[in-house]
Design a protein around this motif. Structure first.
Motif, mmCIF file in Angstrom:
data_model
loop_
_atom_site.group_PDB
_atom_site.id
_atom_site.type_symbol
_atom_site.label_atom_id
_atom_site.label_comp_id
_atom_site.label_asym_id
_atom_site.label_seq_id
_atom_site.Cartn_x
_atom_site.Cartn_y
_atom_site.Cartn_z
ATOM 1 N N LYS A 30 0.838 -1.197 0.000
ATOM 2 C CA LYS A 30 0.000 0.000 0.000
ATOM 3 C C LYS A 30 0.872 1.245 0.000
ATOM 4 O O LYS A 30 1.810 1.357 0.781
ATOM 5 C CB LYS A 30 -0.921 0.014 1.215
ATOM 6 C CG LYS A 30 -2.169 -0.827 1.060
ATOM 7 C CD LYS A 30 -3.159 -0.551 2.177
ATOM 8 C CE LYS A 30 -4.481 -1.290 1.931
ATOM 9 N NZ LYS A 30 -5.477 -0.976 2.965
ATOM 10 N N SER A 34 -4.357 2.647 -0.856
ATOM 11 C CA SER A 34 -4.601 1.476 -1.698
ATOM 12 C C SER A 34 -3.290 0.887 -2.197
ATOM 13 O O SER A 34 -2.241 1.540 -2.176
ATOM 14 C CB SER A 34 -5.499 1.847 -2.892
ATOM 15 O OG SER A 34 -4.902 2.874 -3.666
ATOM 16 N N LEU A 36 -0.539 -0.643 -4.911
ATOM 17 C CA LEU A 36 -0.078 -0.190 -6.230
ATOM 18 C C LEU A 36 -0.844 -0.888 -7.339
ATOM 19 O O LEU A 36 -1.120 -0.285 -8.387
ATOM 20 C CB LEU A 36 1.420 -0.436 -6.367
ATOM 21 C CG LEU A 36 2.310 0.469 -5.514
ATOM 22 C CD1 LEU A 36 3.752 -0.023 -5.532
ATOM 23 C CD2 LEU A 36 2.244 1.919 -5.978
ATOM 24 N N GLN A 38 -4.027 -1.881 -7.245
ATOM 25 C CA GLN A 38 -5.331 -1.218 -7.363
ATOM 26 C C GLN A 38 -5.194 0.122 -8.059
ATOM 27 O O GLN A 38 -6.031 0.494 -8.895
ATOM 28 C CB GLN A 38 -5.966 -1.034 -5.982
ATOM 29 C CG GLN A 38 -7.330 -0.340 -6.052
ATOM 30 C CD GLN A 38 -8.025 -0.270 -4.709
ATOM 31 O OE1 GLN A 38 -7.769 -1.086 -3.821
ATOM 32 N NE2 GLN A 38 -8.914 0.707 -4.542
ATOM 33 N N GLN A 39 -4.142 0.869 -7.746
ATOM 34 C CA GLN A 39 -3.948 2.159 -8.394
ATOM 35 C C GLN A 39 -3.751 2.010 -9.900
ATOM 36 O O GLN A 39 -4.246 2.816 -10.683
ATOM 37 C CB GLN A 39 -2.758 2.880 -7.758
ATOM 38 C CG GLN A 39 -2.999 3.318 -6.318
ATOM 39 C CD GLN A 39 -1.779 3.934 -5.673
ATOM 40 O OE1 GLN A 39 -1.000 4.624 -6.325
ATOM 41 N NE2 GLN A 39 -1.595 3.705 -4.374
ATOM 42 N N GLU A 42 -7.172 1.284 -11.431
ATOM 43 C CA GLU A 42 -8.000 2.489 -11.451
ATOM 44 C C GLU A 42 -7.486 3.501 -12.470
ATOM 45 O O GLU A 42 -8.275 4.251 -13.063
ATOM 46 C CB GLU A 42 -8.047 3.102 -10.053
ATOM 47 C CG GLU A 42 -8.825 2.243 -9.070
ATOM 48 C CD GLU A 42 -8.753 2.742 -7.634
ATOM 49 O OE1 GLU A 42 -9.612 2.329 -6.824
ATOM 50 O OE2 GLU A 42 -7.841 3.529 -7.321
ATOM 51 N N ARG A 43 -6.176 3.511 -12.709
ATOM 52 C CA ARG A 43 -5.602 4.392 -13.738
ATOM 53 C C ARG A 43 -6.143 4.013 -15.109
ATOM 54 O O ARG A 43 -6.489 4.871 -15.922
ATOM 55 C CB ARG A 43 -4.081 4.260 -13.699
ATOM 56 C CG ARG A 43 -3.307 5.445 -14.243
ATOM 57 C CD ARG A 43 -1.825 5.216 -14.023
ATOM 58 N NE ARG A 43 -1.548 4.954 -12.614
ATOM 59 C CZ ARG A 43 -0.764 3.989 -12.167
ATOM 60 N NH1 ARG A 43 -0.133 3.192 -12.996
ATOM 61 N NH2 ARG A 43 -0.573 3.847 -10.877
ATOM 62 N N LEU A 117 4.015 4.300 -9.621
ATOM 63 C CA LEU A 117 3.241 5.322 -8.918
ATOM 64 C C LEU A 117 3.046 6.504 -9.847
ATOM 65 O O LEU A 117 4.017 7.080 -10.352
ATOM 66 C CB LEU A 117 3.977 5.761 -7.650
ATOM 67 C CG LEU A 117 3.262 6.789 -6.774
ATOM 68 C CD1 LEU A 117 1.999 6.187 -6.165
ATOM 69 C CD2 LEU A 117 4.185 7.296 -5.670
ATOM 70 N N VAL A 121 -3.557 11.371 -12.006
ATOM 71 C CA VAL A 121 -4.281 10.489 -12.924
ATOM 72 C C VAL A 121 -4.858 11.277 -14.096
ATOM 73 O O VAL A 121 -4.879 10.800 -15.235
ATOM 74 C CB VAL A 121 -5.398 9.736 -12.170
ATOM 75 C CG1 VAL A 121 -6.244 8.910 -13.127
ATOM 76 C CG2 VAL A 121 -4.783 8.829 -11.107
#
Length: 472
Positions: A30, A34, A36, A38-39, A42-43, A117, A121
Motif C-alpha cells: 500500500k 490502496s 499499487l 489497485q492504483q 483504477e488508472r 506510482l 491520474v
C-alpha cells in the motif's frame, strides 16, 4: 474504439525488502490508501477501459482477487496465471493472443505495470488519449519520461528532440553507466523508458511475427495447452516454460520501425527503492517521512516505516538521510545512498535459506492470514485470521499438536469427526495426527490464537485431506 487494460503484476520483492517479499511483492504494497496494483487498475479505468487483464504469478491469485474484491467498481477481469516468471515479452504476447480471442484484434491494449506510482491520474489520461489515437493508426507506443537526472537504473529511448509532442523513436538503449547517462541527458534527445505501452492486439502480434516469431509460436503453444478456470487461465508448466525469458524491449520495441514515444505529462516513479518510496510521502519541515508517533530528535531526511502487530515506539536521535523499515520479523537500517544495495541483503539471506526472503511476517492465504508472534524450541505462537465464510483445509500434522483459542468471531472447529461451535474465549485442543479444520461461520473476521507444540514446527508438516482451494 475498444480499449483493454493489461496490467503486468509480477516482481521478486527484493528491492523493497523487508516489506516486499517474494510471496508478497511490490504490487500488493500500500502507498496511501490502496495497493499499487489497485492504483494501476483504477488508472486504466480512468482512461475509459472497459475490461481488464492481469498477468500475474499463479501463487498471487488470491492476493489479486483480494485487491479486486476490495474495489467498489472492479472491472470484468481475465487473469493469466504464470507458473513462473518469463519477462514482459511472453507476458504481452500471451495477453495479445488472449485479447484477440476474446475481444478482437482491433482492440487497443493499454499495458501498465502494477508497481508504478502516478499521482496525477488526470494528466495520465491526457497522455493515454494521445497514445490511443496513435495505436489505432497502427503504431506501437511507449510512454517516455523526461529524465530529471542521469539515472543508471532505467532504459532510455532516443528521439529527434525531447518535446511535449509524440514522435518516432530512433532507438532504445539499455541501462547505461553514469558517464553515458550524463551524455544522454546533455543531448536533450532521450526519455526514460517507462515500461508502459499502447498498441492494438493485431499490431503487436504482427510485430512478434516479424521480429520474434519463435517467441510468438511458443506463446501460442502455451495458450493452446492452457485451461480456463472461471475468469482465470492456467498454463501447463512445461509448455509455459518453453517460452524464452526476454523483455518486450529486446524482443520487439528495439527492432520495430513503427514505434512512437508519447511524452508523459504526468509525474511518475517506478518505486524501485526506499528513497523513491520516501519521495511519495509528504516530508515534514526537516525532510523526514515517518509516522507521527515516531520520536525524531535531531533527525533530518530520514524515512521510517513501521509494520507491527501492536503499538511500537520508534525513536531516532542525531541521524540523517536514513531508511528505517521495521517489520515484526526483520529490521532494515540503511543510508539512502546505499538503498539500491538492498538486493545484496536479500541475496545473502537467500544463501542462508532464510524464510524472510519468501514470506512476510503476515502471510496471506486464500482464507485469510497468519502471523508468527513467538517461536522457541518446542513451541510457536501464531495469530490466525479467517475471512467470513472461508475455511482452512481439512488436515493433520505428523509432528505437532495445536491449541486454539478464539478471540474474535464465531468458528466451527472440527476435531476428528466432531464439529464444535467455538466462541470468543473458548479453547480447542488438536492432538498429534488428528484431522482438523477451522471454519468462520460468522459475518465478521475470525481471529484465533494458535499455540503449536512439537519437535518440528515447519509449514511443510501439513497433510491436506480436503481443500476448498485445490491444494490437496
Amino acid at each position: 474504439m475498444r480499449v483493454l487494460s493489461v496490467v503486468l503484476s509480477g516482481g521478486s520483492g527484493s528491492r523493497l525488502w523487508p516489506l516486499s517479499r517474494q510471496g508478497f511483492p511490490k504490487p500488493f504494497m500500500k502507498l496511501g490508501d490502496s495497493t499499487l496494483l489497485q492504483q494501476a487498475i483504477e488508472r486504466g479505468q480512468a482512461c475509459g477501459t472497459g475490461d481488464l487483464m492481469v498477468v500475474t504469478n499463479q501463487d498471487h491469485l488470491f492476493l489479486t482477487k483480494d485487491v479486486l474484491r476490495q474495489m467498489s467498481d472492479a472491472p470484468e477481469t481475465t487473469l493469466l496465471l504464470e507458473p513462473k516468471g518469463r519477462n514482459t515479452g511472453p507476458a504481452i504476447a500471451l495477453a495479445a493472443l488472449e485479447c484477440i480471442k476474446k475481444f478482437g484484434g482491433d482492440t487497443v491494449m493499454l499495458v501498465l505495470s502494477a508497481d508504478h506510482l502516478v499521482p496525477d491520474v488526470e494528466a495520465f489520461v491526457a497522455s493515454a488519449s494521445q497514445a490511443f489515437r496513435l495505436a489505432a493508426q497502427g503504431s506501437l507506443v511507449v510512454f517516455g519520461i523526461s529524465p530529471t537526472a542521469p539515472d543508471t537504473g532505467f532504459g532510455y529511448v532516443e528521439v529527434a528532440n525531447v518535446s511535449r509532442e509524440s514522435q518516432p523513436a530512433k532507438r532504445f538503449v539499455e541501462k547505461p553507466d553514469l558517464q553515458t547517462a550524463q551524455e544522454y541527458l546533455a543531448t536533450g534527445r532521450y526519455y526514460w523508458n517507462s515500461g508502459m505501452f499502447c498498441f492494438t492486439a493485431d499490431a503487436i502480434v504482427s510485430a512478434f511475427e516479424r521480429y520474434a516469431p519463435e517467441l510468438l509460436a511458443a506463446a501460442r503453444r502455451a495458450l493452446d495447452s492452457a485451461q480456463a478456470d472461471g475468469n482465470a487461465v492456467r498454463f501447463n508448466a512445461h509448455a509455459f516454460g518453453l517460452q524464452p525469458d526476454i523483455s518486450i524491449d529486446y524482443a520487439v520495441m528495439e527492432r520495430a520501425d513503427n514505434v512512437h514515444v508519447v511524452p508523459a505529462k504526468f509525474g511518475w516513479s517506478d518505486v524501485g527503492s526506499w528513497p523513491s518510496v520516501a519521495k511519495a510521502h509528504g516530508p515534514d519541515a526537516s525532510g523526514n517521512t515517518m509516522p507521527r508517533d515516531v520520536v525524531a530528535i535531531d533527525t533530518s531526511g530520514t524515512h521510517v516505516q513501521v509494520e507491527s502487530h501492536g503499538p511500537k515506539i520508534v525513536a531516532t536521535l542525531g541521524v540523517s538521510d536514513l531508511v528505517i523499515v521495521d517489520t515484526p520479523d526483520a529490521l532494515l537500517v540503511a543510508h539512502k545512498d546505499s538503498a539500491q544495495k538492498v538486493k545484496t541483503v536479500v541475496d545473502t539471506l537467500k544463501n542462508r535459506k532464510h524464510e524472510s526472503v519468501n514470506l512476510p511476517a503476515v502471510v496471506h492465504r486464500p482464507w485469510g492470514t497468519y502471523a508468527s508472534l513467538k517461536e522457541e524450541d518446542g513451541y510457536k505462537v501464531k495469530r490466525i485470521t479467517v475471512k467470513p465464510g472461508e475455511s482452512l483445509s481439512l488436515q493433520y500434522h505428523h509432528q505437532r499438536a495445536e491449541h486454539w483459542v478464539v478471540v474474535r468471531g464465531t468458528a466451527i472447529v472440527q476435531v476428528g469427526e466432531v464439529e464444535h461451535k467455538t466462541l470468543p474465549g473458548e479453547y480447542r485442543y488438536i492432538p498429534l495426527k488428528e484431522k482438523h479444520r477451522l471454519t468462520n461461520i460468522g459475518k465478521d473476521e475470525l481471529v484465533l490464537i494458535e499455540v503449536q507444540c512439537g519437535v518440528y514446527l515447519g509449514e511443510d508438516d501439513i497433510v491436506r485431506l480436503a481443500d476448498t482451494y485445490g491444494r490437496v
